[in-house]
Design a protein around this motif. Structure first.
Motif, PDB file in Angstrom:
ATOM      1  N   ASP A  54      45.634  17.871  58.873  1.00  0.00           N
ATOM      2  CA  ASP A  54      44.273  17.400  58.643  1.00  0.00           C
ATOM      3  C   ASP A  54      44.298  16.039  57.938  1.00  0.00           C
ATOM      4  N   GLY A  55      43.624  15.049  58.528  1.00  0.00           N
ATOM      5  CA  GLY A  55      43.545  13.723  57.930  1.00  0.00           C
ATOM      6  C   GLY A  55      44.625  12.759  58.370  1.00  0.00           C
ATOM      7  N   GLU A  56      45.672  13.230  59.049  1.00  0.00           N
ATOM      8  CA  GLU A  56      46.707  12.324  59.539  1.00  0.00           C
ATOM      9  C   GLU A  56      46.181  11.510  60.712  1.00  0.00           C
ATOM     10  N   GLN A  57      46.783  10.333  60.903  1.00  0.00           N
ATOM     11  CA  GLN A  57      46.277   9.415  61.914  1.00  0.00           C
ATOM     12  C   GLN A  57      47.342   9.021  62.926  1.00  0.00           C
ATOM     13  N   MET A  58      46.866   8.739  64.135  1.00  0.00           N
ATOM     14  CA  MET A  58      47.665   8.131  65.198  1.00  0.00           C
ATOM     15  C   MET A  58      46.979   6.820  65.537  1.00  0.00           C
ATOM     16  N   THR A  59      47.740   5.729  65.592  1.00  0.00           N
ATOM     17  CA  THR A  59      47.132   4.428  65.841  1.00  0.00           C
ATOM     18  C   THR A  59      47.734   3.763  67.066  1.00  0.00           C
ATOM     19  N   GLY A  60      46.950   2.889  67.667  1.00  0.00           N
ATOM     20  CA  GLY A  60      47.381   2.084  68.792  1.00  0.00           C
ATOM     21  C   GLY A  60      46.636   0.774  68.762  1.00  0.00           C
ATOM     22  N   PRO A  61      46.792  -0.067  69.766  1.00  0.00           N
ATOM     23  CA  PRO A  61      46.133  -1.367  69.780  1.00  0.00           C
ATOM     24  C   PRO A  61      44.603  -1.240  69.785  1.00  0.00           C
ATOM     25  N   GLY A  62      43.980  -1.469  68.638  1.00  0.00           N
ATOM     26  CA  GLY A  62      42.524  -1.451  68.552  1.00  0.00           C
ATOM     27  C   GLY A  62      41.914  -0.085  68.359  1.00  0.00           C
ATOM     28  N   TRP A  63      42.716   0.944  68.141  1.00  0.00           N
ATOM     29  CA  TRP A  63      42.142   2.282  67.946  1.00  0.00           C
ATOM     30  C   TRP A  63      42.933   3.080  66.915  1.00  0.00           C
ATOM     31  N   THR A  64      42.196   3.983  66.270  1.00  0.00           N
ATOM     32  CA  THR A  64      42.761   4.896  65.273  1.00  0.00           C
ATOM     33  C   THR A  64      42.161   6.273  65.492  1.00  0.00           C
ATOM     34  N   LEU A  65      43.000   7.270  65.666  1.00  0.00           N
ATOM     35  CA  LEU A  65      42.546   8.650  65.856  1.00  0.00           C
ATOM     36  C   LEU A  65      42.998   9.482  64.652  1.00  0.00           C
ATOM     37  N   THR A  66      42.036  10.130  64.006  1.00  0.00           N
ATOM     38  CA  THR A  66      42.303  10.943  62.827  1.00  0.00           C
ATOM     39  C   THR A  66      42.174  12.422  63.184  1.00  0.00           C
ATOM     40  N   ALA A  67      43.165  13.220  62.805  1.00  0.00           N
ATOM     41  CA  ALA A  67      43.113  14.661  63.052  1.00  0.00           C
ATOM     42  C   ALA A  67      42.139  15.324  62.091  1.00  0.00           C
ATOM     43  N   VAL A  68      41.294  16.188  62.639  1.00  0.00           N
ATOM     44  CA  VAL A  68      40.348  16.974  61.852  1.00  0.00           C
ATOM     45  C   VAL A  68      40.643  18.446  62.160  1.00  0.00           C
ATOM     46  N   ALA A  69      41.230  19.148  61.209  1.00  0.00           N
ATOM     47  CA  ALA A  69      41.600  20.549  61.431  1.00  0.00           C
ATOM     48  C   ALA A  69      40.347  21.404  61.565  1.00  0.00           C
ATOM     49  N   THR A  70      40.254  22.139  62.676  1.00  0.00           N
ATOM     50  CA  THR A  70      39.080  22.983  62.943  1.00  0.00           C
ATOM     51  C   THR A  70      39.522  24.342  63.477  1.00  0.00           C
ATOM     52  N   PRO A  71      40.221  25.138  62.677  1.00  0.00           N
ATOM     53  CA  PRO A  71      40.626  26.471  63.143  1.00  0.00           C
ATOM     54  C   PRO A  71      39.418  27.375  63.358  1.00  0.00           C
ATOM     55  N   GLY A  72      39.604  28.381  64.184  1.00  0.00           N
ATOM     56  CA  GLY A  72      38.542  29.357  64.438  1.00  0.00           C
ATOM     57  C   GLY A  72      38.598  29.834  65.875  1.00  0.00           C
ATOM     58  N   HIS A  73      38.354  28.932  66.831  1.00  0.00           N
ATOM     59  CA  HIS A  73      38.545  29.285  68.244  1.00  0.00           C
ATOM     60  C   HIS A  73      39.982  29.749  68.433  1.00  0.00           C
ATOM     61  N   VAL A  74      40.919  28.983  67.897  1.00  0.00           N
ATOM     62  CA  VAL A  74      42.309  29.370  67.694  1.00  0.00           C
ATOM     63  C   VAL A  74      42.761  28.735  66.387  1.00  0.00           C
ATOM     64  N   SER A  75      43.842  29.246  65.823  1.00  0.00           N
ATOM     65  CA  SER A  75      44.239  28.794  64.490  1.00  0.00           C
ATOM     66  C   SER A  75      44.823  27.392  64.478  1.00  0.00           C
ATOM     67  N   ASN A  76      45.309  26.888  65.629  1.00  0.00           N
ATOM     68  CA  ASN A  76      45.937  25.566  65.651  1.00  0.00           C
ATOM     69  C   ASN A  76      45.005  24.468  66.153  1.00  0.00           C
ATOM     70  N   HIS A  77      43.711  24.737  66.223  1.00  0.00           N
ATOM     71  CA  HIS A  77      42.783  23.778  66.830  1.00  0.00           C
ATOM     72  C   HIS A  77      42.568  22.551  65.950  1.00  0.00           C
ATOM     73  N   LEU A  78      42.637  21.375  66.590  1.00  0.00           N
ATOM     74  CA  LEU A  78      42.314  20.105  65.960  1.00  0.00           C
ATOM     75  C   LEU A  78      41.228  19.396  66.761  1.00  0.00           C
ATOM     76  N   CYS A  79      40.374  18.644  66.070  1.00  0.00           N
ATOM     77  CA  CYS A  79      39.548  17.625  66.697  1.00  0.00           C
ATOM     78  C   CYS A  79      40.177  16.276  66.359  1.00  0.00           C
ATOM     79  N   PHE A  80      39.793  15.240  67.096  1.00  0.00           N
ATOM     80  CA  PHE A  80      40.297  13.897  66.832  1.00  0.00           C
ATOM     81  C   PHE A  80      39.132  12.935  66.713  1.00  0.00           C
TER      82      PHE A  80
END
Length: 291
Positions: A131-157
């Protein structure tokens, strides 16, 4: 669950949703996937990320190849490991050399009542995002948002540059998500909805199934209310006497397609387990009663 829109659906076409986001629909429609799984490509030109690459389907992979069109793929990112979301990651990684990042590996023998939601046993991430970790590329940044419930490993970005949130199956554009025990957890699902409700920065949701959600906070507020209404229904019926989980379905889901009855029963069971943990219900020999 709403019925699918009239055909034709834009399967295999790369659709530009905003400057940094394209969407490609996979050819895997079903009562649980709506018109199919939507793969998102974030970034243009120098490098992109592929979110939820979808089923390992040759036609879908060809469509992704055409959409990427020789761009450098920085990462293949998966919200969770149901079989309609992550299997193409392995093939796409082999073709592009990109790392697979995002959710943790998760495989359970009990994968619920629907074959297309079984867990992907081929999924092997190169990096698990917390939760809160980021993946970056040219002109974009995607942050992981942990959202367990549907399944325990679910993330939003979360796409920081535009306020878009890629919600996987946690929030969909056509139906509420199915929560299937033992891994699906209703309390965690509700807490994850409340977490999204508190995120003021999200302008639009891009779900894996269904159209973009232009009023995300309004939708999440309604989803929370809907689940609380379901819980109140269950408590009311339990007040009338003991019930098996299947007994609730015809009372609570009138007119539901019989093919979906088992999934509805699993969601009821998830509510009942949550009520039991809170000291409001008790199970004995598959029969539930109030305490």
């Amino acid at each position: 669950m709403a019925g699918a829109p009239p055909k034709p659906w834009p399967t295999g076409q790369a659709m530009q949703l905003e400057p940094l986001v394209r969407r490609v629909l996979a050819p895997n429609p079903s009562p649980y996937t709506y018109t199919g799984t939507q793969t998102y490509i974030v970034g243009l030109g120098d490098g992109c990320a592929v979110i939820d690459p979808g089923p390992d389907d040759p036609d879908h992979l060809l469509a992704l190849d055409a959409a990427i069109d020789g761009e450098h793929v920085c990462a293949i990112m998966c919200t969770h490991t149901h079989r309609d979301h992550s299997p193409a990651a392995k093939t796409l990684a082999a073709r592009t050399g990109a790392p697979v990042v995002g959710c943790a590996r998760l495989v359970l023998d009990d994968s619920g009542p629907r074959a297309d939601a079984a867990f992907d046993r081929s999924y092997e991430p190169d990096r698990v995002m917390e939760d809160g970790e980021q993946m970056t590329g040219p002109g974009w940044t995607l942050t992981a948002v942990a959202t367990p419930g549907h399944v325990s490993n679910h993330l939003c970005f979360a796409l920081e540059e535009s306020g878009a949130l890629f919600t996987g199956d946690h929030v969909m554009g056509w139906s509420t998500s199915v929560v299937i025990p033992p891994d699906g957890d209703m309390r965690a699902y509700m807490q994850s909805l409340e977490k999204l409700q508190a995120r003021e920065q999200d302008r639009v949701y891009y779900p894996a199934h269904g159209e973009a959600v232009e009023k995300p906070h309004q939708l999440v507020r309604g989803m929370i209310g809907h689940r609380r209404q379901r819980e109140n229904q269950i408590l009311r019926f339990l007040g009338e006497g003991p019930h098996a989980a299947a007994d609730f379905v015809p009372k609570m889901y009138k007119g539901l397609d019989p093919k979906l009855h088992k999934a509805a029963e699993m969601s009821v069971t998830a509510h009942l387990i949550d009520l039991e943990r809170r000291g409001l219900a008790l199970q004995s020999d598959d029969i539930w009663r109030t305490i």
